[in-house]
Design a protein around this motif. Structure first.
Motif, PDB file in Angstrom:
ATOM      1  N   GLN A  15      82.309  48.267  19.952  1.00 52.90           N
ATOM      2  CA  GLN A  15      83.090  48.312  18.727  1.00 52.90           C
ATOM      3  C   GLN A  15      82.786  47.075  17.891  1.00 52.90           C
ATOM      4  N   ALA A  16      82.808  47.232  16.586  1.00 52.27           N
ATOM      5  CA  ALA A  16      82.574  46.091  15.703  1.00 52.27           C
ATOM      6  C   ALA A  16      83.616  45.019  15.970  1.00 52.27           C
ATOM      7  N   GLY A  17      83.170  43.777  16.023  1.00 51.35           N
ATOM      8  CA  GLY A  17      84.062  42.652  16.271  1.00 51.35           C
ATOM      9  C   GLY A  17      84.103  42.209  17.712  1.00 51.35           C
ATOM     10  N   SER A  18      83.393  42.939  18.594  1.00 51.72           N
ATOM     11  CA  SER A  18      83.367  42.563  20.010  1.00 51.72           C
ATOM     12  C   SER A  18      82.477  41.344  20.216  1.00 51.72           C
ATOM     13  N   ASN A  19      82.855  40.516  21.178  1.00 57.62           N
ATOM     14  CA  ASN A  19      82.027  39.370  21.552  1.00 57.62           C
ATOM     15  C   ASN A  19      80.910  39.839  22.471  1.00 57.62           C
ATOM     16  N   LEU A  20      79.679  39.397  22.207  1.00 57.44           N
ATOM     17  CA  LEU A  20      78.522  39.871  22.960  1.00 57.44           C
ATOM     18  C   LEU A  20      78.638  39.532  24.445  1.00 57.44           C
ATOM     19  N   LEU A  21      78.978  38.296  24.781  1.00 51.63           N
ATOM     20  CA  LEU A  21      79.054  37.915  26.183  1.00 51.63           C
ATOM     21  C   LEU A  21      80.151  38.695  26.905  1.00 51.63           C
ATOM     22  N   VAL A  47      67.967  38.693  20.007  1.00 53.94           N
ATOM     23  CA  VAL A  47      68.277  39.908  19.247  1.00 53.94           C
ATOM     24  C   VAL A  47      66.957  40.459  18.718  1.00 53.94           C
ATOM     25  N   THR A  48      66.574  41.632  19.192  1.00 55.15           N
ATOM     26  CA  THR A  48      65.279  42.214  18.813  1.00 55.15           C
ATOM     27  C   THR A  48      65.400  43.296  17.742  1.00 55.15           C
ATOM     28  N   GLU A  49      66.578  43.902  17.632  1.00 56.07           N
ATOM     29  CA  GLU A  49      66.814  44.903  16.591  1.00 56.07           C
ATOM     30  C   GLU A  49      68.268  44.846  16.172  1.00 56.07           C
ATOM     31  N   GLY A  50      68.521  45.112  14.898  1.00 56.98           N
ATOM     32  CA  GLY A  50      69.889  45.150  14.409  1.00 56.98           C
ATOM     33  C   GLY A  50      70.371  43.820  13.893  1.00 56.98           C
ATOM     34  N   GLN A  51      71.677  43.723  13.706  1.00 59.62           N
ATOM     35  CA  GLN A  51      72.275  42.549  13.092  1.00 59.62           C
ATOM     36  C   GLN A  51      73.516  42.141  13.856  1.00 59.62           C
ATOM     37  N   VAL A  52      73.695  40.829  14.027  1.00 57.49           N
ATOM     38  CA  VAL A  52      74.880  40.280  14.677  1.00 57.49           C
ATOM     39  C   VAL A  52      75.366  39.094  13.860  1.00 57.49           C
ATOM     40  N   LEU A  53      76.503  38.571  14.260  1.00 62.40           N
ATOM     41  CA  LEU A  53      77.079  37.410  13.591  1.00 62.40           C
ATOM     42  C   LEU A  53      77.271  36.326  14.641  1.00 62.40           C
ATOM     43  N   GLU A  54      76.530  35.230  14.500  1.00 64.71           N
ATOM     44  CA  GLU A  54      76.640  34.142  15.462  1.00 64.71           C
ATOM     45  C   GLU A  54      77.315  32.940  14.817  1.00 64.71           C
ATOM     46  N   GLY A  56      79.551  32.634  12.656  1.00 61.66           N
ATOM     47  CA  GLY A  56      79.640  32.729  11.208  1.00 61.66           C
ATOM     48  C   GLY A  56      78.319  32.852  10.509  1.00 61.66           C
ATOM     49  N   ARG A  57      77.212  32.896  11.257  1.00 61.02           N
ATOM     50  CA  ARG A  57      75.876  32.984  10.653  1.00 61.02           C
ATOM     51  C   ARG A  57      75.295  34.370  10.907  1.00 61.02           C
ATOM     52  N   ASP A  58      74.883  35.048   9.840  1.00 59.21           N
ATOM     53  CA  ASP A  58      74.251  36.353   9.990  1.00 59.21           C
ATOM     54  C   ASP A  58      72.882  36.195  10.627  1.00 59.21           C
ATOM     55  N   VAL A  59      72.620  36.986  11.661  1.00 63.00           N
ATOM     56  CA  VAL A  59      71.323  36.996  12.316  1.00 63.00           C
ATOM     57  C   VAL A  59      70.770  38.404  12.231  1.00 63.00           C
ATOM     58  N   LEU A  60      69.713  38.558  11.479  1.00 63.57           N
ATOM     59  CA  LEU A  60      69.071  39.864  11.299  1.00 63.57           C
ATOM     60  C   LEU A  60      67.694  39.813  11.922  1.00 63.57           C
ATOM     61  N   SER A  61      67.424  40.753  12.825  1.00 66.74           N
ATOM     62  CA  SER A  61      66.138  40.774  13.523  1.00 66.74           C
ATOM     63  C   SER A  61      65.482  42.140  13.372  1.00 66.74           C
ATOM     64  N   PRO A  62      64.751  42.336  12.284  1.00 67.14           N
ATOM     65  CA  PRO A  62      64.042  43.600  12.137  1.00 67.14           C
ATOM     66  C   PRO A  62      63.046  43.786  13.273  1.00 67.14           C
ATOM     67  N   SER A  63      62.733  45.027  13.586  1.00 70.85           N
ATOM     68  CA  SER A  63      61.808  45.311  14.681  1.00 70.85           C
ATOM     69  C   SER A  63      60.396  44.832  14.386  1.00 70.85           C
ATOM     70  N   CYS A  73      77.884  33.866  23.914  1.00 67.62           N
ATOM     71  CA  CYS A  73      79.311  33.535  23.870  1.00 67.62           C
ATOM     72  C   CYS A  73      79.803  33.279  22.454  1.00 67.62           C
ATOM     73  N   GLN A  74      78.885  33.009  21.523  1.00 63.30           N
ATOM     74  CA  GLN A  74      79.245  32.711  20.137  1.00 63.30           C
ATOM     75  C   GLN A  74      78.859  33.835  19.183  1.00 63.30           C
ATOM     76  N   THR A  75      78.523  35.002  19.734  1.00 65.08           N
ATOM     77  CA  THR A  75      77.972  36.078  18.923  1.00 65.08           C
ATOM     78  C   THR A  75      78.935  37.259  18.843  1.00 65.08           C
ATOM     79  N   THR A  76      79.165  37.729  17.608  1.00 64.89           N
ATOM     80  CA  THR A  76      80.010  38.893  17.355  1.00 64.89           C
ATOM     81  C   THR A  76      79.132  40.078  16.989  1.00 64.89           C
ATOM     82  N   LEU A  77      79.395  41.204  17.610  1.00 62.36           N
ATOM     83  CA  LEU A  77      78.634  42.422  17.338  1.00 62.36           C
ATOM     84  C   LEU A  77      79.192  43.099  16.096  1.00 62.36           C
ATOM     85  N   THR A  78      78.320  43.387  15.143  1.00 58.69           N
ATOM     86  CA  THR A  78      78.746  43.988  13.879  1.00 58.69           C
ATOM     87  C   THR A  78      78.178  45.384  13.669  1.00 58.69           C
ATOM     88  N   GLY A  79      77.266  45.810  14.537  1.00 60.36           N
ATOM     89  CA  GLY A  79      76.658  47.132  14.412  1.00 60.36           C
ATOM     90  C   GLY A  79      75.750  47.378  15.596  1.00 60.36           C
TER      91      GLY A  79
END
Length: 328
Positions: A15-21, A47-54, A56-63, A73-79
């Protein structure tokens, strides 16, 4: 939304907003972690595909690229996204602890290096090569690497007197046997990988020898018979310490090859002279399949890393712990 975890091949509904760890732990995915606060770096993954929030910083990793590293532990799943966990078979989980300790001994190893020994009220469980944060009653706080194993009766640290360094000078000039101390840890990702069966390269500069001693001792304790090539560099003869300990380890481990390199040439020196990286360059032609542990000042680590990569050592097999000289 789905989280794909490689190389373990797991797909997790999220679910969006979940902590990755938290998601990884909840679903039984093997992942290393320790401090849970973004300090130790143990839970790093890619992160090899998709986008997360670490944090407060957007991390986008296109394939189309190789991915970006984040701390779980500092990463929020957004999709929906895909991550890669490094070395799933080398997972290390040491829950962080804050222990009370007592200083048992302080001794001079050189003119500017002190060996600090202490005993804690409970064992500090750590992997060889990790470090802890020491805090004295006065509020002086500083991270230092353990030089031994968690099975030892006491913890050992090597402290260099840094110009303007409040913590190091406090340890050398004020701390006495019997003084209280607080130990927090363990921290750090440059720990011994016990599943590795190939040759090992250990490089230490100055008090970077402490975690390297821990790693080599850990190799012996684990019954590993890997060939080990160890380089220890210091700037001058008066800064050299630990030679006897290295000699004793070499006697116990026939596959351990020790090279001590002293920056200032001495006519009577029994050691190699120059930079430790120059000695490595002379000896190391092909490092493919090796694993390296490098501890010391950032410039040395950077130079050693460049050299090792030029010699064919993959970046994910280089584990470094930089020692920063600060005024704290």
């Amino acid at each position: 939304m789905e989280l794909t975890v490689r190389p373990v091949g797991r797909r997790i509904q999220i679910q969006a907003g979940s902590n990755l760890l938290e998601m990884l732990r909840e679903h039984g995915v093997p992942v290393s972690y320790s401090c849970l606060a973004g300090r130790c770096g143990t839970c790093r993954c890619k992160v090899t595909e998709g986008q997360v929030l670490e944090s407060g910083r957007d991390v986008l990793s296109p394939s189309t690229n190789d991915g970006q590293f984040v701390l779980a532990c500092q990463t929020t799943l957004t999709g929906s996204c895909s991550i890669e966990i490094p070395e799933a078979d080398e997972v290390v989980v040491h829950p962080p602890r804050i222990l009370k300790g007592t200083v048992t001994r302080i001794e001079a190893l050189t003119h500017d290096i002190r060996r600090l020994r202490l005993r804690t009220n409970k064992p500090l469980i750590f992997s060889p090569g990790q470090y802890a944060t020491l805090q004295f009653a006065s509020g002086h706080v500083r991270p230092y690497s353990m030089a031994g194993l968690d099975s030892d009766d006491e913890l050992e640290f090597h402290v260099r007197l840094v110009p303007g360094g409040r913590a190091s000078h406090y340890i050398a000039e004020t701390v006495r046997e019997g003084d209280p101390i607080r130990v927090s840890g363990p921290l750090g990702t440059a720990y011994l990988r016990r599943q590795h069966e190939g040759p090992m390269l250990c490089v230490a500069g100055g008090t970077g020898l402490a975690p390297i001693l821990s790693i080599v001792r850990g190799t012996l304790a684990a019954g590993m018979d890997n060939p080990i090539r160890l380089y220890f560099g210091v700037r001058s003869p008066r800064e050299l310490y630990g030679a006897e300990a290295l000699s004793e380890l070499a006697e116990r481990h026939p596959n351990l090859e020790v090279h001590i390199v002293v920056g200032e040439d001495s006519a009577n020196s029994m050691y190699r002279s120059g930079l430790v990286t120059n000695a490595m360059a002379q000896d190391c032609d092909d490092l493919a399949g090796w694993r390296a542990y490098v501890c010391g000042a950032p410039p040395m680590i950077e130079a050693a890393t460049i050299l090792m990569r030029q010699r064919g050592l993959a970046i994910d097999r280089i584990h470094a712990d930089a020692f920063y000289a600060t005024g704290i």
